[in-house]
Design a protein around this motif. Structure first.
Motif, mmCIF file in Angstrom:
data_model
loop_
_atom_site.group_PDB
_atom_site.id
_atom_site.type_symbol
_atom_site.label_atom_id
_atom_site.label_comp_id
_atom_site.label_asym_id
_atom_site.label_seq_id
_atom_site.Cartn_x
_atom_site.Cartn_y
_atom_site.Cartn_z
ATOM 1 N N ALA A 260 0.691 -1.301 0.012
ATOM 2 C CA ALA A 260 0.003 0.062 -0.128
ATOM 3 C C ALA A 260 1.015 1.358 0.150
ATOM 4 O O ALA A 260 1.788 1.281 0.553
ATOM 5 N N GLY A 261 0.357 2.259 -0.755
ATOM 6 C CA GLY A 261 0.844 3.549 -0.659
ATOM 7 C C GLY A 261 -0.050 4.629 -0.277
ATOM 8 O O GLY A 261 -1.060 4.718 -0.764
ATOM 9 N N LEU A 262 0.480 5.191 0.762
ATOM 10 C CA LEU A 262 -0.623 6.131 1.475
ATOM 11 C C LEU A 262 -0.238 7.614 1.719
ATOM 12 O O LEU A 262 0.963 7.619 2.601
ATOM 13 N N ASP A 263 -0.613 8.549 1.366
ATOM 14 C CA ASP A 263 -0.246 9.945 1.495
ATOM 15 C C ASP A 263 -1.276 10.536 2.597
ATOM 16 O O ASP A 263 -0.804 11.728 2.951
ATOM 17 N N VAL A 264 -2.265 9.908 2.909
ATOM 18 C CA VAL A 264 -3.348 10.425 4.054
ATOM 19 C C VAL A 264 -3.629 9.032 4.828
ATOM 20 O O VAL A 264 -3.842 7.929 4.328
ATOM 21 N N TYR A 265 -3.804 9.420 6.135
ATOM 22 C CA TYR A 265 -4.041 8.237 7.116
ATOM 23 C C TYR A 265 -4.418 8.975 8.393
ATOM 24 O O TYR A 265 -3.984 9.991 8.669
ATOM 25 N N GLU A 266 -5.292 8.234 9.358
ATOM 26 C CA GLU A 266 -5.594 8.906 10.482
ATOM 27 C C GLU A 266 -4.715 8.337 11.676
ATOM 28 O O GLU A 266 -4.150 8.783 12.766
ATOM 29 N N ASP A 267 -4.027 7.140 11.345
ATOM 30 C CA ASP A 267 -3.039 6.606 12.314
ATOM 31 C C ASP A 267 -1.946 5.909 11.633
ATOM 32 O O ASP A 267 -2.183 4.471 11.350
ATOM 33 N N ALA A 268 -0.989 6.494 11.444
ATOM 34 C CA ALA A 268 0.277 6.063 10.682
ATOM 35 C C ALA A 268 0.940 4.816 11.427
ATOM 36 O O ALA A 268 1.530 3.703 10.808
ATOM 37 N N SER A 269 0.614 4.784 12.941
ATOM 38 C CA SER A 269 1.559 3.636 13.523
ATOM 39 C C SER A 269 0.805 2.550 13.105
ATOM 40 O O SER A 269 1.744 1.413 13.316
ATOM 41 N N LEU A 270 -0.243 2.311 12.710
ATOM 42 C CA LEU A 270 -0.856 1.042 12.204
ATOM 43 C C LEU A 270 -0.074 0.259 11.136
ATOM 44 O O LEU A 270 0.079 -0.857 10.846
ATOM 45 N N PHE A 271 0.725 1.078 10.342
ATOM 46 C CA PHE A 271 1.449 0.538 9.057
ATOM 47 C C PHE A 271 2.842 0.511 9.503
ATOM 48 O O PHE A 271 3.763 0.379 8.344
ATOM 49 N N LEU A 272 3.746 1.122 10.513
ATOM 50 C CA LEU A 272 4.956 1.308 10.617
ATOM 51 C C LEU A 272 5.821 0.137 10.524
ATOM 52 O O LEU A 272 6.875 -0.175 10.202
ATOM 53 N N ASP A 273 5.180 -1.127 11.033
ATOM 54 C CA ASP A 273 5.757 -2.410 10.874
ATOM 55 C C ASP A 273 5.675 -3.222 9.627
ATOM 56 O O ASP A 273 6.135 -4.415 9.614
ATOM 57 N N PHE A 274 5.195 -2.513 8.392
ATOM 58 C CA PHE A 274 4.758 -3.245 7.319
ATOM 59 C C PHE A 274 6.060 -2.498 6.423
ATOM 60 O O PHE A 274 6.200 -1.576 5.996
ATOM 61 N N ASP A 275 6.989 -3.660 5.826
ATOM 62 C CA ASP A 275 7.956 -3.146 4.832
ATOM 63 C C ASP A 275 7.474 -3.068 3.245
ATOM 64 O O ASP A 275 8.054 -2.205 2.523
ATOM 65 N N ASN A 276 6.241 -3.474 3.159
ATOM 66 C CA ASN A 276 5.569 -3.121 1.776
ATOM 67 C C ASN A 276 4.583 -2.013 1.940
ATOM 68 O O ASN A 276 3.690 -2.163 0.958
ATOM 69 N N VAL A 277 4.501 -1.327 2.794
ATOM 70 C CA VAL A 277 3.832 0.005 2.977
ATOM 71 C C VAL A 277 4.643 1.347 2.916
ATOM 72 O O VAL A 277 5.743 1.429 3.486
ATOM 73 N N ILE A 278 4.270 2.103 1.851
ATOM 74 C CA ILE A 278 4.864 3.748 1.763
ATOM 75 C C ILE A 278 4.094 4.612 2.462
ATOM 76 O O ILE A 278 2.763 4.624 2.023
ATOM 77 N N LEU A 279 4.698 5.350 3.325
ATOM 78 C CA LEU A 279 3.864 6.434 3.952
ATOM 79 C C LEU A 279 4.484 7.745 3.668
ATOM 80 O O LEU A 279 5.829 7.796 3.841
ATOM 81 N N THR A 280 3.712 8.684 3.114
ATOM 82 C CA THR A 280 4.221 10.107 2.940
ATOM 83 C C THR A 280 3.355 11.090 3.745
ATOM 84 O O THR A 280 2.236 10.983 3.968
ATOM 85 N N PRO A 281 3.851 12.242 4.018
ATOM 86 C CA PRO A 281 3.306 13.101 4.945
ATOM 87 C C PRO A 281 2.212 13.923 4.474
ATOM 88 O O PRO A 281 2.649 15.306 4.672
ATOM 89 N N TYR A 282 1.343 13.574 4.003
ATOM 90 C CA TYR A 282 -0.012 14.477 3.229
ATOM 91 C C TYR A 282 0.848 15.388 2.143
ATOM 92 O O TYR A 282 1.073 16.720 2.319
ATOM 93 N N MET A 283 1.808 14.935 1.279
ATOM 94 C CA MET A 283 2.604 15.733 0.538
ATOM 95 C C MET A 283 2.235 15.609 -1.023
ATOM 96 O O MET A 283 2.950 16.085 -1.851
ATOM 97 N N ALA A 284 1.286 14.984 -1.129
ATOM 98 C CA ALA A 284 0.959 14.441 -2.709
ATOM 99 C C ALA A 284 0.760 15.859 -3.643
ATOM 100 O O ALA A 284 1.122 16.021 -4.724
ATOM 101 N N PHE A 285 0.104 16.637 -3.072
ATOM 102 C CA PHE A 285 -0.346 17.935 -3.689
ATOM 103 C C PHE A 285 0.857 19.078 -3.677
ATOM 104 O O PHE A 285 1.078 20.285 -4.358
ATOM 105 N N SER A 286 1.850 18.729 -2.923
ATOM 106 C CA SER A 286 2.932 19.698 -2.575
ATOM 107 C C SER A 286 3.970 19.823 -3.532
ATOM 108 O O SER A 286 5.235 19.340 -3.276
ATOM 109 N N THR A 287 3.913 20.495 -4.710
ATOM 110 C CA THR A 287 4.905 20.659 -5.654
ATOM 111 C C THR A 287 4.975 22.357 -5.465
ATOM 112 O O THR A 287 4.103 22.734 -5.392
ATOM 113 N N ARG A 288 6.079 22.710 -5.935
ATOM 114 C CA ARG A 288 6.195 24.047 -6.232
ATOM 115 C C ARG A 288 5.138 24.595 -7.183
ATOM 116 O O ARG A 288 4.477 25.636 -6.929
ATOM 117 N N GLU A 289 4.971 23.789 -8.380
ATOM 118 C CA GLU A 289 3.976 24.273 -9.521
ATOM 119 C C GLU A 289 2.482 24.163 -8.812
ATOM 120 O O GLU A 289 1.557 24.929 -9.151
#
Length: 320
Positions: A260-289
Motif C-alpha cells: 500500500a502507498g498512503l499519503d493520507v491516514y488517520e493513524d500511521a502507527s498501524l502501518f509502521l511495521d510493514f515493509d511493503n507500505v510506503i507512508l508519505t506526510p500528506y505531500m501529494a499536492f505539494s510541488t512548487r508548481e
C-alpha cells in the motif's frame, strides 16, 4: 488611506516559502502571516490562532461550526485544494463567511505522486533502500506497470491526469465513477468505465480519487479489500476517512494485498511495521508548481471578495 485586511496562510509546514504569495497579497492590500495549523482538529488551537484574521488561505484543518462562530472577524475561507469536507459549509453560510476552493489546481501534482507510489511499490524501491541501509543481503523481485490493470476509483481531474501519465507505461486503465459518467474523457484517454465491483475484481493496482462524503466514509473496508484480486497494490492520495484502517491493516497482515502507498491516514502507527507500505506526510499536492497554482487562484478569490466583485470557484454564498 486604502483599507488593508489581515490574512493568514495556514497550510502545513514544509520547505515552501510562500514568498511570492506574501508579496502578491501585500501588493493587493493584505497584511499576511504564515500560521501553520498542520491539519489540526484541535478547535481551541484554531480559534486562538485565527482571532485577528479576516481572510484565511486554509489547509486541511477543521473549520467546524464552533470554530467559525468563534471568529467574529472572519470573512472568507479560501481552501488550498479541492476538498471542503473539513469545513462546515452550513455554518459558514449562516455566518456570511464565503468559502472557496481551488479544484484541479493541484491535479498534476497529486497524479504525479500517485504514479510515483505505484512505481515505488511495484519496484520495491523503498523496501530495497531500507535493506541496503540495514546492510541486509538479497533483493526482492519487482513487477512492471506495463501490461498491468490499474483501477481508478473516481474519474475526476486527478484520476484523469493519472490516466494520462499511465499511457506511457502501456498499462490498461479502468475507472469507476461516482456521479457523472464522463464518457468523452474516458474515450480520449482510452479508459474503460466499469462498476466498482468489476474494478476491484480486475485491477492489479487500486487507487482512490474520490472526495470524503457521508457516502464514501470508510468505503474501503473489509468487503472492499476482500473483493480485490490477491496481491493487489492499494494507493490512497485522496482522504484518510475513505479507508477503514483496521480493515486495511488486516488485509496487509493476511497478505491479501501486495502493498500500500498512503499519503493520507488517520493513524500511521498501524502501518509502521510493514515493509511493503510506503507512508508519505500528506505531500501529494505539494510541488512548487502545484502550490503556486492553488495559492494564486485562492489569492484571486480573496482579492475579488475584498473588492466586492463576483467570486470565482465559490462554494458558499458571498458575504453580503
Amino acid at each position: 488611506m486604502e483599507k488593508r485586511y489581515r490574512a493568514a496562510i495556514t497550510a502545513m509546514r514544509s520547505d515552501y516559502s510562500f514568498q511570492r504569495e506574501l508579496e502578491l497579497l501585500d501588493k493587493n492590500g493584505f497584511d499576511t502571516d504564515i500560521v501553520p495549523l498542520d491539519a489540526t482538529r484541535d478547535e481551541e488551537r484554531i480559534i486562538s490562532s485565527m482571532q485577528e484574521y479576516e481572510y484565511i488561505l486554509a489547509g486541511p484543518e477543521l473549520w467546524s461550526r464552533r470554530v467559525i462562530e468563534a471568529l467574529p472577524k472572519l470573512r472568507m475561507i479560501a481552501r488550498l485544494g479541492t476538498g471542503t469536507d473539513a469545513v462546515d459549509l452550513d455554518a459558514a453560510a449562516e455566518r456570511g463567511v464565503t468559502v472557496v476552493n481551488t479544484p484541479g489546481a493541484n491535479a498534476g501534482a497529486v497524479a504525479q505522486h500517485t504514479v510515483a507510489l505505484m512505481l515505488a511499490l511495484s519496484s520495491g524501491i523503498c523496501a530495497g533502500d531500507r535493506r541496503v541501509r540495514r546492510g541486509e543481503p538479497g533483493k526482492s523481485v519487482g513487477r512492471e506497470l506495463s501490461g498491468a490493470t490499474v483501477g481508478l476509483v473516481g474519474f475526476g481531474d486527478i484520476a484523469q491526469r493519472v490516466a494520462e501519465m499511465l499511457a506511457g507505461f502501456h498499462a490498461r486503465v479502468i475507472a469507476s465513477y461516482r456521479v457523472t459518467k464522463d464518457e468523452a474523457a474516458a474515450q480520449r484517454l482510452g479508459v474503460e468505465l466499469v462498476s466498482k465491483e468489476k474494478l476491484l475484481a480486475c485491477a492489479d493496482y487500486v487507487s482512490l480519487h474520490i472526495p470524503l462524503t457521508e457516502e464514501t466514509d470508510k468505503l474501503a473496508g473489509r468487503d472492499f479489500f476482500n473483493a480485490m484480486k490477491q496481491e493487489t497494490f492499494f494507493i490512497n492520495t485522496a482522504r484518510a476517512g475513505i479507508v477503514d484502517e483496521a480493515a486495511l491493516r488486516c488485509a496487509l497482515t493476511e497478505k491479501k494485498l501486495a502493498g500500500a502507498g498512503l499519503d493520507v491516514y488517520e493513524d500511521a502507527s498501524l502501518f509502521l511495521d510493514f515493509d511493503n507500505v510506503i507512508l508519505t506526510p500528506y505531500m501529494a499536492f505539494s510541488t512548487r508548481e502545484g502550490m503556486w497554482a492553488m495559492t494564486s487562484r485562492a489569492i484571486q478569490s480573496v482579492k475579488e471578495h475584498a473588492e466586492g466583485k463576483k467570486i470565482s470557484g465559490s462554494v458558499c454564498g458571498q458575504k453580503k
